[in-house]
Design an enzyme around this catalytic site. Structure first.
Site, mmCIF file in Angstrom:
data_model
loop_
_atom_site.group_PDB
_atom_site.id
_atom_site.type_symbol
_atom_site.label_atom_id
_atom_site.label_comp_id
_atom_site.label_asym_id
_atom_site.label_seq_id
_atom_site.Cartn_x
_atom_site.Cartn_y
_atom_site.Cartn_z
ATOM 1 C CG ASP A 7 -1.812 1.203 1.302
ATOM 2 O OD1 ASP A 7 -2.142 1.764 0.235
ATOM 3 O OD2 ASP A 7 -2.186 1.601 2.423
ATOM 4 C CD GLU A 67 -5.136 0.689 -1.931
ATOM 5 O OE1 GLU A 67 -5.636 -0.240 -1.270
ATOM 6 O OE2 GLU A 67 -5.018 1.846 -1.514
ATOM 7 C CG ASP A 139 -0.561 3.205 6.028
ATOM 8 O OD1 ASP A 139 -1.334 3.630 5.153
ATOM 9 O OD2 ASP A 139 -0.127 3.914 6.949
#
Length: 163
Positions: A7, A67, A139
């Site tokens: 991420d 992502e 995260d």
């Protein structure tokens, strides 16, 4: 298969590593790579690259998932996020990994069941899917969710090939 989920963020990049055996998932590790906002941009990107390289060398994942960037209201923030994302894509690709890219809505839908799930809902579902895992923060939870999404999509693709 060992999967690294990422991420990306310039301030904090979450990472999570899972093992996928068929439909069975297990937690290997997770954490956050943090950079100092007082450092020059190039130095922060280097810190991110070096930490990612260490992760890749330590855990030897077979696949990676990242992502996708969403657009912030602040164009400067979006640009910085894109630069951090570029570093993680390059690092994973440089290691010879196949890299999957997934929209945040798809990740949330894959893990929670709805595309507009909150970070708390994602975190709670990750804790349920990977029992016993100590999650390093939101995260890291998002990164584990990206890895789980990748595992599900890869398993579906394998089933489709077997038809």
């Amino acid at each position: 298969m060992i999967i690294l989920g990422l991420d990306p963020g310039l301030g904090t990049t979450g990472w999570g590593i899972i093992a996928a055996e068929g439909n069975r998932l297990s937690h290997i590790a997770n954490g956050q790579i943090k950079t100092d906002s007082k450092m020059p941009l190039a130095s922060r990107l280097l810190v991110l690259d070096l930490a990612l390289t260490d992760l890749l060398l330590e855990h030897h994942p077979e696949s990676a998932a990242v992502e996708e960037v969403f657009v912030n209201a602040n164009p400067q923030s979006t640009l910085k996020l894109g630069q951090a994302r570029g570093v993680v894509l390059l690092g994973a690709s440089r290691s010879g990994l196949e890299v999957g890219e997934y929209a945040a809505r798809l990740v949330k839908k894959s893990v929670v069941g709805v595309g507009n799930a909150s970070k708390d809902q994602v975190h709670a579902m990750i804790a349920r899917l990977l029992p016993g895992a100590k999650i390093a923060g939101p995260d890291a939870a998002d990164a584990l969710a990206v890895a789980i999404t990748h595992a599900h999509i890869q398993a579906s693709a394998r089933r489709m090939e077997g038809r």
